[in-house]
Design a protein around this motif. Sequence first.
Motif, short mmCIF file in Angstrom:
data_model
loop_
_atom_site.label_atom_id
_atom_site.label_comp_id
_atom_site.label_asym_id
_atom_site.label_seq_id
_atom_site.Cartn_x
_atom_site.Cartn_y
_atom_site.Cartn_z
N LEU A 1 0.83 -1.21 0.00
CA LEU A 1 0.00 0.00 0.00
C LEU A 1 0.87 1.26 0.00
O LEU A 1 0.61 2.20 -0.76
N ARG A 2 1.89 1.27 0.87
CA ARG A 2 2.79 2.44 0.93
C ARG A 2 3.46 2.67 -0.41
O ARG A 2 3.58 3.81 -0.87
N ALA A 3 3.89 1.60 -1.06
CA ALA A 3 4.54 1.73 -2.37
C ALA A 3 3.55 2.28 -3.40
O ALA A 3 3.90 3.13 -4.22
N GLY A 4 2.31 1.81 -3.36
CA GLY A 4 1.31 2.22 -4.34
C GLY A 4 0.86 3.66 -4.22
O GLY A 4 0.41 4.26 -5.21
N VAL A 5 0.97 4.24 -3.03
CA VAL A 5 0.50 5.62 -2.84
C VAL A 5 1.66 6.62 -2.69
O VAL A 5 1.45 7.78 -2.39
N SER A 6 2.86 6.16 -2.97
CA SER A 6 4.04 7.01 -2.83
C SER A 6 4.07 8.13 -3.86
O SER A 6 3.68 7.95 -5.01
N ARG A 7 4.57 9.28 -3.44
CA ARG A 7 4.70 10.41 -4.39
C ARG A 7 5.73 10.10 -5.47
O ARG A 7 5.73 10.72 -6.51
N ASP A 8 6.60 9.11 -5.22
CA ASP A 8 7.56 8.70 -6.25
C ASP A 8 6.86 7.96 -7.40
O ASP A 8 7.35 7.96 -8.52
N VAL A 9 5.74 7.35 -7.10
CA VAL A 9 4.96 6.63 -8.11
C VAL A 9 3.93 7.56 -8.75
O VAL A 9 3.72 7.55 -9.96
N LEU A 10 3.29 8.36 -7.91
CA LEU A 10 2.24 9.27 -8.38
C LEU A 10 2.87 10.61 -8.74
O LEU A 10 2.73 11.60 -8.02
N VAL A 11 3.56 10.63 -9.85
CA VAL A 11 4.27 11.83 -10.27
C VAL A 11 3.28 12.73 -11.03
O VAL A 11 3.24 12.76 -12.25
N LEU A 12 2.47 13.43 -10.23
CA LEU A 12 1.43 14.31 -10.75
C LEU A 12 1.47 15.62 -9.98
O LEU A 12 2.02 15.68 -8.89
N VAL A 13 0.85 16.63 -10.53
CA VAL A 13 0.78 17.91 -9.82
C VAL A 13 -0.30 17.85 -8.75
O VAL A 13 -1.27 17.09 -8.86
N LEU A 14 -0.12 18.66 -7.73
CA LEU A 14 -1.14 18.78 -6.69
C LEU A 14 -2.27 19.65 -7.20
O LEU A 14 -2.00 20.56 -8.00
N PRO A 15 -3.49 19.48 -6.87
CA PRO A 15 -4.08 18.52 -5.94
C PRO A 15 -4.42 17.18 -6.60
O PRO A 15 -4.90 16.27 -5.93
N LEU A 16 -4.15 17.04 -7.92
CA LEU A 16 -4.47 15.80 -8.62
C LEU A 16 -3.81 14.59 -7.97
O LEU A 16 -4.43 13.53 -7.82
N ARG A 17 -2.55 14.73 -7.55
CA ARG A 17 -1.83 13.63 -6.92
C ARG A 17 -2.56 13.14 -5.67
O ARG A 17 -2.76 11.94 -5.49
N ASP A 18 -3.01 14.05 -4.81
CA ASP A 18 -3.70 13.66 -3.58
C ASP A 18 -5.08 13.06 -3.87
O ASP A 18 -5.54 12.19 -3.13
N GLN A 19 -5.71 13.50 -4.95
CA GLN A 19 -7.02 12.95 -5.32
C GLN A 19 -6.86 11.52 -5.86
O GLN A 19 -7.61 10.63 -5.48
N ILE A 20 -5.87 11.30 -6.70
CA ILE A 20 -5.60 9.96 -7.23
C ILE A 20 -5.19 9.04 -6.09
O ILE A 20 -5.62 7.88 -6.01
#
Length: 153
Positions: free
Chosen positions: A119-138
């Motif tokens: 779970l930690r790996a799947g929600v890491s900011r290193d994986v979700l390389v998106l701009v905020l707030p989109l990253r937090d929504q995804i």
Amino acid sequence: MRNISDLIESYLKQILQNSSEGTVEIQRSELAEKFSCVPSQINYVISTRFTLEKGYYVESKRGGGGYIRIQQVDLPSLEAVQRHIAQTVGDQIDQNAAEGLIYQLEEARFITAREAQLLRAGVSRDVLVLVLPLRDQIRAKLLKTMLIALLAK
């Protein structure tokens, strides 16, 4: 070898586990003396490892007869856990809050250490390389979906 923060955390968790009320009340200076460290080290451990996101409520009173009271917040049933997840995650969640929730679920044994790691790996900011707030929504959508799948087992 474990560091002093790990030792203090383990000690406090052991006291909490042995407490019938799930509460521990300590004096910062006494604990610092026991571990031969400065009181600010105790503050650091409590403020980083005993947070509400990780399932702990901390109350502090400073001064002469000051104390720190740590209470473990139980997640008693799957239904309560699901409500807690919905409230905690919402429509968006930052990485620290997500990791805190994962930690809390692992500590309460709703998920395994391996599941928590995934779970930690799947929600890491290193994986979700998106701009905020989109990253937090995804991250929120991913986390809720993965937790629903895991807790339905």
